[in-house]
Design an enzyme around this catalytic site. Structure first.
Site, PDB file in Angstrom:
ATOM      1  N   GLN A 266      31.974   4.137  37.500  1.00 27.42           N
ATOM      2  CA  GLN A 266      31.649   2.926  38.262  1.00 27.42           C
ATOM      3  C   GLN A 266      32.905   2.143  38.613  1.00 27.42           C
ATOM      4  O   GLN A 266      32.989   1.548  39.690  1.00 27.42           O
ATOM      5  CB  GLN A 266      30.676   2.049  37.472  1.00 27.42           C
ATOM      6  CG  GLN A 266      29.284   2.646  37.359  1.00 27.42           C
ATOM      7  CD  GLN A 266      28.686   3.021  38.701  1.00 27.42           C
ATOM      8  OE1 GLN A 266      28.516   4.205  39.009  1.00 27.42           O
ATOM      9  NE2 GLN A 266      28.394   2.039  39.526  1.00 27.42           N
ATOM     10  N   GLU A 335      22.978  -3.820  37.124  1.00 27.45           N
ATOM     11  CA  GLU A 335      22.565  -2.951  38.233  1.00 27.45           C
ATOM     12  C   GLU A 335      22.198  -1.573  37.679  1.00 27.45           C
ATOM     13  O   GLU A 335      21.130  -1.034  37.984  1.00 27.45           O
ATOM     14  CB  GLU A 335      23.715  -2.851  39.231  1.00 27.45           C
ATOM     15  CG  GLU A 335      23.444  -1.923  40.398  1.00 27.45           C
ATOM     16  CD  GLU A 335      24.673  -1.694  41.251  1.00 27.45           C
ATOM     17  OE1 GLU A 335      24.516  -1.215  42.381  1.00 27.45           O
ATOM     18  OE2 GLU A 335      25.807  -1.970  40.778  1.00 27.45           O
ATOM     19  N   ASP A 369      23.066   8.093  41.533  1.00 26.01           N
ATOM     20  CA  ASP A 369      23.770   7.839  42.797  1.00 26.01           C
ATOM     21  C   ASP A 369      23.420   8.882  43.848  1.00 26.01           C
ATOM     22  O   ASP A 369      23.472   8.601  45.046  1.00 26.01           O
ATOM     23  CB  ASP A 369      25.282   7.850  42.568  1.00 26.01           C
ATOM     24  CG  ASP A 369      25.782   6.576  41.916  1.00 26.01           C
ATOM     25  OD1 ASP A 369      25.054   5.574  41.933  1.00 26.01           O
ATOM     26  OD2 ASP A 369      26.907   6.597  41.385  1.00 26.01           O
ATOM     27  N   HIS A 428     -10.222 -30.119  57.409  1.00 26.30           N
ATOM     28  CA  HIS A 428     -10.405 -28.778  56.877  1.00 26.30           C
ATOM     29  C   HIS A 428     -11.880 -28.527  56.574  1.00 26.30           C
ATOM     30  O   HIS A 428     -12.433 -27.462  56.895  1.00 26.30           O
ATOM     31  CB  HIS A 428      -9.586 -28.589  55.591  1.00 26.30           C
ATOM     32  CG  HIS A 428      -8.130 -28.318  55.813  1.00 26.30           C
ATOM     33  ND1 HIS A 428      -7.315 -29.179  56.505  1.00 26.30           N
ATOM     34  CD2 HIS A 428      -7.341 -27.263  55.426  1.00 26.30           C
ATOM     35  CE1 HIS A 428      -6.087 -28.678  56.532  1.00 26.30           C
ATOM     36  NE2 HIS A 428      -6.082 -27.512  55.880  1.00 26.30           N
TER      37      HIS A 428
END
Length: 438
Positions: A266, A335, A369, A428
């Site tokens: 990473q 992540e 990945d 309404h």
């Protein structure tokens, strides 16, 4: 090698953990004043402004924004067969996983004669961004395109920065990936100007319309993120992506060779990438530091990796137990989170906050990945506490369809009136009673 944070014997709250565990500092607000004029110029002058910024930042001015179909086909024909085979496998696995994410229409009978149906409708047109800075990401084209296609999006455009080395076209591997996915619209534009042009559309140099999109997805640098922030509302976005992150929760059973290799993988992305090891084993931490020193020297991007691992966004966090480690990684909300412990599946099942969880010694982040079938466009910066990664759902809108008969409305009319009056909105209630007053 890695900075150390020792939490052993300390009692910490989730808020304290969020402050203690390191993360890359990215101040999007600091670049908004640079990006806002670009967005405004492209809203006003379209393609001409986008090409001016492209020439300024990318050092090349494409003849047109839209890449000719012949160039896309040529890129696929010239693609290395081994890379083509790998991309085809990625596409197949990603489609297999995302096909199971399809939503189905659900109808609920609330009362006799009264139903609410939730139907799922894809957005009409999507812009998918594939970066082209420190690395080239054909895999990101796959991760963006596949869920959009499965959602039923009919109009897709891939945007990627033009490369001077390739005559003002995006990298040929990006074009080839688009071709493999059946995407025939690719724009040679990157950065903040790409997001702005996708949002506003324009007229290309040959007079062809470049239609605006409804959603822009895909990762990018801080300028891409700033443009997404400025344009959110005019368009939908997937997230404000920051530098990539990996956290590894490991105990004494983990192999330091594996852990070091995964932290490096990473760090290879970006000098701001965050690599965090959380462990209850000082022996493992020491062994990983030794392995990092051994392995880094053999990497291609040695300085980039060393900068990322030595930065304040990366560290080893020492904890008293795996249970405490779970608290730390949940607060961090990485992540990418790897679990390399005894009973890794059981530990992984306890995690509540992560973009994606990789279980055991044979599920490294690199697998996700590319070839796991999962999506690698994931929330960063702690956003996994409240947000999900890219999926088919990103491109769908849930719409409620309300279908009531006269009898079903009459049966509940007095309750609508009571609530309307309680909220001091009597009209309404009158909108209901008007149907029964004649």
């Amino acid at each position: 090698m890695l900075n150390r944070i020792d939490l052993r014997g300390r009692t910490t709250t989730p808020a304290q953990l969020r402050a203690i565990v390191p993360r890359a500092e990215v101040d999007v607000d600091a670049v908004l004043h640079h990006v806002r004029p670009m967005v405004e110029a492209i809203a006003d002058r379209g393609v001409e402004a986008a090409l001016e910024y492209t020439e300024k930042f990318d050092g090349v001015r494409p003849a047109s924004v839209r890449v000719p179909a012949s160039e896309i086909s040529s890129a696929l024909s010239s693609l290395d067969p081994a890379v083509r085979e790998a991309l085809e496998e990625v596409i197949a696995r990603t489609r297999r996983v995302h096909a199971d994410q399809r939503r189905t229409e659900t109808t609920t009978q609330v009362v006799p004669g009264g139903t609410v149906t939730e139907k799922w409708v894809p957005v009409a047109r999507v812009g998918l961004y594939a970066p082209g800075g420190l690395a080239v990401y054909p895999s990101t084209v796959v991760m963006n395109v596949v869920p959009a296609q499965i959602a039923g999006v009919e109009s897709l455009v891939v945007a990627s920065p033009p490369q001077a080395e390739f005559g003002g076209l995006p990298h040929p591997t990006i074009l080839a990936a688009a071709a493999l996915l059946g995407v025939d619209e690719v724009w040679a534009v990157g950065g903040a100007q790409a997001v702005a042009l996708l949002a506003h559309g324009g007229v290309d140099t040959d007079g062809a319309e470049l239609d605006p999109v409804d959603i822009v997805t895909g990762p990018g640098n801080i300028y891409v993120t700033a443009a997404k922030r400025l344009l959110r509302g005019l368009i939908g976005i997937d997230s404000e992506a920051g530098p990539t992150e990996i956290a590894i929760l490991a105990d004494s059973t983990a192999d330091p060779v594996h852990v070091a290799a995964d932290l490096i993988s990473q760090a290879e992305h970006d000098p701001l990438a965050a690599s965090v090891l959380v462990t209850d084993s000082v022996e493992l931490a020491d062994a990983v530091d030794t392995e990092l020193e051994r392995q880094i020297g053999a990497t291609k991007h040695t300085e980039r990796i060393r900068t990322a691992l030595g930065g304040k966004q990366s560290a080893t966090v020492l904890v008293s137990s795996v249970d405490e480690g779970v608290r730390v990684v949940d607060a961090y909300a990485a992540e990418h989170l790897e679990i390399q412990t005894r009973d890794a599946r059981e530990v992984a099942a306890r995690i509540r906050s992560a973009g994606a969880i990789f279980v055991g010694a044979y599920a490294p982040v690199s697998l996700g990945d590319y070839c796991a079938g999962s999506n690698h466009v994931l929330p960063t910066g702690g956003c996994a506490r409240h947000s999900s990664g890219l999926s088919v759902q990103t491109f769908l809108r849930g719409i409620h369809v309300i279908d009531y008969s006269e009898e079903a409305l009459r049966e509940v009319a007095d309750k609508v009136v009571a609530l309307a009056n309680a909220e001091d909105l009597p009209a309404h209630g009158q909108a209901v009673t008007a149907r029964f007053s004649r």
